[in-house]
Design an enzyme around this catalytic site. Sequence first.
Site, PDB file in Angstrom:
ATOM      1  N   HIS A 222       0.857  -1.242  -0.201  1.00 49.67           N
ATOM      2  CA  HIS A 222      -0.022   0.000  -0.089  1.00 49.67           C
ATOM      3  C   HIS A 222       0.945   1.220   0.135  1.00 49.67           C
ATOM      4  CE1 HIS A 222      -3.297   2.613   1.968  1.00 49.67           C
ATOM      5  NE2 HIS A 222      -3.976   1.954   0.909  1.00 49.67           N
ATOM      6  N   LYS A 224       3.273   4.413  -1.086  1.00 47.50           N
ATOM      7  CA  LYS A 224       3.450   5.386  -2.222  1.00 47.50           C
ATOM      8  C   LYS A 224       4.632   6.123  -2.178  1.00 47.50           C
ATOM      9  CE  LYS A 224      -1.371   4.936  -1.641  1.00 47.50           C
ATOM     10  NZ  LYS A 224      -1.829   4.314  -0.238  1.00 47.50           N
ATOM     11  N   ASP A 229      16.626  11.190  -8.124  1.00 49.67           N
ATOM     12  CA  ASP A 229      18.221  11.059  -7.927  1.00 49.67           C
ATOM     13  C   ASP A 229      18.673  11.191  -6.630  1.00 49.67           C
ATOM     14  OD1 ASP A 229      18.474  11.540 -10.749  1.00 49.67           O
ATOM     15  OD2 ASP A 229      18.128  13.704 -10.427  1.00 49.67           O
ATOM     16  N   HIS A 397      -9.252  10.989   2.624  1.00 49.38           N
ATOM     17  CA  HIS A 397      -8.248  10.011   2.264  1.00 49.38           C
ATOM     18  C   HIS A 397      -6.839  10.188   2.994  1.00 49.38           C
ATOM     19  CE1 HIS A 397      -6.191   7.009  -0.256  1.00 49.38           C
ATOM     20  NE2 HIS A 397      -6.975   6.409   0.057  1.00 49.38           N
ATOM     21  N   LYS A 399      -3.867  10.572   5.413  1.00 44.88           N
ATOM     22  CA  LYS A 399      -3.338   9.752   6.727  1.00 44.88           C
ATOM     23  C   LYS A 399      -2.213  10.654   7.456  1.00 44.88           C
ATOM     24  CE  LYS A 399      -3.866   6.637   2.851  1.00 44.88           C
ATOM     25  NZ  LYS A 399      -5.261   6.337   3.274  1.00 44.88           N
ATOM     26  N   ASP A 404       1.089  16.776  20.038  1.00 44.66           N
ATOM     27  CA  ASP A 404       1.541  18.114  20.671  1.00 44.66           C
ATOM     28  C   ASP A 404       1.926  19.355  19.596  1.00 44.66           C
ATOM     29  OD1 ASP A 404       1.068  16.819  23.046  1.00 44.66           O
ATOM     30  OD2 ASP A 404       3.032  16.456  23.332  1.00 44.66           O
TER      31      ASP A 404
END
EC number: 2.7.8.-
Length: 479
Positions: A222, A224, A229, A397, A399, A404
């Site tokens: 899952h 991404k 470089d 969508h 995450k 703090d």
Amino acid sequence: MQFDLLHIGTLVFLAHALGVIAACHAILHTRTSQGAIAWAVSLVAMPYLTLVPYLFLGRSKFAGYADARRLENETLRTRAHPPEWDTEASSHGRPTEVLGHQFVRSLTRLSGMPFLPGNHVRTLVNGEATFAAILDAIESAQRYIVVQFFIVRADALGEMLKDALLAKAAQGLRVYVLYDSIGSFDLPHRYVASLLAGGVQMHPFATNRQFVNRFQLNFRNHRKIVVVDGERAFVGGHNVGVEYLGGKPPLSPWRDTHIEVRGPAVASIQFVFTEDWYWATQDLPLFDSPPPARPGDGMHCLVVPTGPADKQETCSLFFVEAINAARERVWITTPYLVPDEAVFAALRLAALRGVDVRILIPSRRDHRVVFEASKLYAYDSIRAGVRVFRYRPGFLHQKVVLIDDVAAAVGSANLDNRSFRLNFEIMVLTVDHGFALEVEEMLLRDFAESFEIDRSEYRNAPALRRVLMHVARLFAPIL
């Protein structure tokens, strides 16, 4: 007629017998007791409906697969880890001062990677900003490009990415593309063939390298990741598809967040890709030595890769530690609120000790069962003092975790069992007051476009809907 009834009776008996056998197998091999109960009850009560799904989705822990993947990872981390881990590691500096020695020690041991100083991270809010930055980085690449996504679609955005990669491959750059074989199940062969013909090294990520795992669909990659470089890396929630640009009603506008990372932490992100690429191809990608770290302390970053082959349940424990570390607030955004017992307990305890605990979830659904289960978890969270908000404009969508005013994490992991135990994920934890303030301002804008829910969302629901919520939660461990 009697002959047909005899055959039907035999088939019914056989289905239930196989269901009992599969239920015993689930009890022995499923990682969590809740998951084992969910599978066992459904296999015994409804074997006609659950035997085939269990063949493909059950056995969440294949010992042979996990051991093989773990051995490869340990070998690579011993022999081929980035030199920054030895020369730039600073796990006992600023992170320890603001988060505590025990927190830093547990997360660095859990992730197998050190905190690295001297980084710069910026947020990329929504698809246009994310893919504009990624395509710009690809355009400026001089040596190699790394691309890894769970979903790659052959739509307008997918074609833009393909053209950009083919152009750089034609210039002689090394281009590596890894995609999940299940997440990208509808990716046309012509799309892959075009990239391969143009000199791009492209492979699917699959867990069925061995015959015994041929039916396994549960272990998905899952992550991404884009690296250019060895200098710029991109991590977050976006996949390659026009829906991530807001082009899929009724979920649009799509709300998501990526980050761009520069500095020594890029080598850690790149190394996560190296582990996945090596597993998929049995070849090591050829990367140049990264540029030297920028002078000055800079932002500290810890890359946290998680997956089903980990010795510990890294993703779940990461969230538990992050929540436990909060002294004033912990804000979490997630599309799916289906936590395991450890994370759910940490959230409730944080609220009980006076921490400002907020969870931002969607008001629109993309998976009905998960959405119904999340309503019940939201209700129980509110009863414990957790504030739960629903994002109003479109599908949420992203995450993101904010701890703090000093730490923030962005990546691919959701607050659900699939991310905790079944998917390969990546999170980047940053320790920097300025970046935490940037994330705070971003989340405050999101909260301003959201509404806070209370107990009435559950209490005022029709009786049948409440029953559906409870039934959906029974399947939470296997969602």
